[in-house]
Design a protein around this motif. Structure first.
Motif, PDB file in Angstrom:
ATOM      1  N   GLY A 196       0.683  -1.242   0.089  1.00  0.00           N
ATOM      2  CA  GLY A 196       0.180  -0.009  -0.041  1.00  0.00           C
ATOM      3  C   GLY A 196       0.823   1.241   0.149  1.00  0.00           C
ATOM      4  N   ASP A 197       1.821   1.377   0.686  1.00  0.00           N
ATOM      5  CA  ASP A 197       2.724   2.665   0.946  1.00  0.00           C
ATOM      6  C   ASP A 197       3.384   2.959  -0.469  1.00  0.00           C
ATOM      7  N   GLU A 198       3.883   1.636  -1.088  1.00  0.00           N
ATOM      8  CA  GLU A 198       4.664   1.983  -2.259  1.00  0.00           C
ATOM      9  C   GLU A 198       3.421   2.350  -3.615  1.00  0.00           C
ATOM     10  N   PHE A 199       2.191   1.744  -3.375  1.00  0.00           N
ATOM     11  CA  PHE A 199       1.153   2.466  -4.178  1.00  0.00           C
ATOM     12  C   PHE A 199       0.989   3.893  -4.053  1.00  0.00           C
ATOM     13  N   THR A 200       1.038   4.120  -2.650  1.00  0.00           N
ATOM     14  CA  THR A 200       0.728   5.761  -2.614  1.00  0.00           C
ATOM     15  C   THR A 200       1.888   6.613  -3.188  1.00  0.00           C
ATOM     16  N   ALA A 201       3.107   5.952  -2.875  1.00  0.00           N
ATOM     17  CA  ALA A 201       4.373   6.797  -3.360  1.00  0.00           C
ATOM     18  C   ALA A 201       4.282   6.727  -5.052  1.00  0.00           C
ATOM     19  N   ASP A 202       3.681   5.969  -5.651  1.00  0.00           N
ATOM     20  CA  ASP A 202       3.713   5.663  -7.183  1.00  0.00           C
ATOM     21  C   ASP A 202       2.656   6.715  -7.683  1.00  0.00           C
ATOM     22  N   TYR A 244       3.673  14.004 -14.479  1.00  0.00           N
ATOM     23  CA  TYR A 244       2.702  14.147 -15.721  1.00  0.00           C
ATOM     24  C   TYR A 244       2.067  15.558 -15.496  1.00  0.00           C
ATOM     25  N   HIS A 245       1.773  16.061 -14.091  1.00  0.00           N
ATOM     26  CA  HIS A 245       0.845  17.339 -14.143  1.00  0.00           C
ATOM     27  C   HIS A 245       1.495  18.196 -13.183  1.00  0.00           C
ATOM     28  N   SER A 246       2.780  17.973 -13.121  1.00  0.00           N
ATOM     29  CA  SER A 246       3.724  19.032 -12.252  1.00  0.00           C
ATOM     30  C   SER A 246       3.080  19.606 -10.854  1.00  0.00           C
ATOM     31  N   LEU A 247       2.222  18.555 -10.301  1.00  0.00           N
ATOM     32  CA  LEU A 247       1.519  18.971  -9.096  1.00  0.00           C
ATOM     33  C   LEU A 247       2.027  17.994  -8.098  1.00  0.00           C
ATOM     34  N   LEU A 248       2.499  18.912  -6.926  1.00  0.00           N
ATOM     35  CA  LEU A 248       2.848  18.040  -5.773  1.00  0.00           C
ATOM     36  C   LEU A 248       1.754  17.848  -4.878  1.00  0.00           C
ATOM     37  N   ILE A 249       1.555  16.640  -4.430  1.00  0.00           N
ATOM     38  CA  ILE A 249       0.478  16.459  -3.521  1.00  0.00           C
ATOM     39  C   ILE A 249       1.195  15.717  -2.186  1.00  0.00           C
ATOM     40  N   GLY A 250       0.392  15.422  -1.009  1.00  0.00           N
ATOM     41  CA  GLY A 250       0.870  14.874   0.273  1.00  0.00           C
ATOM     42  C   GLY A 250       0.440  13.493   0.214  1.00  0.00           C
ATOM     43  N   GLU A 251       1.153  12.837   1.293  1.00  0.00           N
ATOM     44  CA  GLU A 251       0.692  11.154   1.436  1.00  0.00           C
ATOM     45  C   GLU A 251      -0.842  11.055   1.525  1.00  0.00           C
ATOM     46  N   ARG A 252      -1.363  12.038   2.400  1.00  0.00           N
ATOM     47  CA  ARG A 252      -2.734  11.618   2.724  1.00  0.00           C
ATOM     48  C   ARG A 252      -3.647  11.986   1.413  1.00  0.00           C
TER      49      ARG A 252
END
Length: 340
Positions: free
Chosen positions: A185-191, A199-207
């Motif tokens: 699951g953690d690896e999926f989140t990181a992916d 692809y979108h130059s968008l920085l998002i958080g873990e949550r």
């Protein structure tokens, strides 16, 4: 005698990388994220579980959030001990007159080392346990989905948790062969975070990435009942200004493709090392998926296409392991050979 029985209470704990669940008196009484919020200066625990998760990635210089478990094992001993202690307190919202002594059964990954086992045991004892038993996750998962672990029949259990994916063939109440990879699951989140950045130059958080995974996460690019595109908020890496984009499940399937491919490879490797008599049992019975990762849309179908065997997703896969741990605790006399 009844008074002393009250003082010794039994609980089963699924101490997971992403979530910790506790069973007491045959029901799940605690289901919280495995995270604590701590004051930096004093080391005092401010919040655990859902409250701490709400603070995650939003803290200031006086507070920090810690996930005490990494890849299925304890990474921060003090935080783990504090988290277990606080989660146990949730069982009795009103403080009892006499603090009970706890008999605990805790499930652990099958690939765990002796040092990591010791850390789990020590954390539980520091949190107030008088007796601690450990059970391997594949065994607990098998019990939780209703498999008779003692019969001379091979069953393959694939437990996709937060930190690790455990692939085990069990028969005669033992683990015959075992593969464990640190892709889950953690690896999926990181992916997902990496794909949106690239692809979108968008920085998002873990949550946010976790919410995307739950909302539209998919293992296949073509689904029978596709989820709608969802809006995602983050920070534009070019301008530095917050922005919103729409994300489709196909994009997420593309992002998760490599990680799922590695899980497929690990399953094939485990099947290669399975004794032929057990392999024939697995051919007849198929594979069983448990853990939070089993909820990923289309994962069972994708694995079935790759491995050419039926793949069954457990009922309520998130709780299969803790249910099995609870069964092992209830019948501790029947399953002593499962305990560590």
């Amino acid at each position: 005698m009844g008074f002393f029985n009250f003082l010794t209470q039994e609980i089963a704990i699924d101490l997971g990388t992403a979530n910790t669940l506790i069973i007491h008196n045959d029901s799940v009484v605690v289901d919280e994220p495995s995270i604590v919020a701590i004051e930096r200066a004093s080391g005092k625990i401010v919040a655990v579980g859902k409250k701490a998760m709400m603070m995650h990635e939003k803290t200031h210089e006086y507070l920090r959030t810690i996930r005490p478990l990494k890849d299925g094992v304890i990474a921060d001993f003090n935080a783990a001990e504090g988290m277990i202690r606080e989660l146990i307190k949730m069982i009795y919202p009103k403080k009892p007159l006499f603090a009970p002594s706890w008999r605990m059964v805790i499930c652990i990954p099958s690939s765990i080392t002796e040092v990591e086992k010791r850390a789990v045991r020590d954390s539980a004892e520091q949190a107030g346990a008088k007796e601690v038993y450990l059970i391997h996750e594949p065994m607990a998962a098998a019990l939780g989905i209703g498999i008779d672990v003692e019969e001379p029949v091979g069953n393959m259990i694939i437990d996709i948790g937060g930190g690790t994916t455990g692939i085990s063939v069990i028969a005669l109440a033992g683990i015959v062969c075992d593969q464990s990879i640190r892709i889950a699951g953690d690896e999926f989140t990181a992916d997902i975070m990496e794909a949106l950045r690239r692809y979108h130059s968008l920085l998002i958080g873990e949550r946010t990435a976790e919410q995307i995974k739950i909302g539209i996460g998919s293992a296949l690019k073509e689904l029978d009942n596709p989820p709608d595109d969802i809006p995602v908020n983050g920070r534009d890496l070019v301008t530095g200004i917050p922005k919103q984009i729409m994300v489709s499940y196909q994009e997420i399937a593309e992002a998760l493709d490599k990680s799922i491919f590695k899980i497929e490879e690990a399953i094939l490797k485990a099947l290669e090392t399975t004794p032929p008599e057990l392999a024939s049992d697995i051919y007849r019975r198929g594979l069983y998926l448990t853990g939070g990762g089993a909820l990923l849309r289309g994962l069972d179908k994708r694995l079935s296409q790759k491995i050419k065997l039926p793949v069954h997703v457990a009922d309520d896969p998130l709780r299969a392991v803790v249910r099995g741990t609870g069964i092992a605790l209830k019948h501790i006399g029947k399953y002593p050979f499962l305990m560590q």
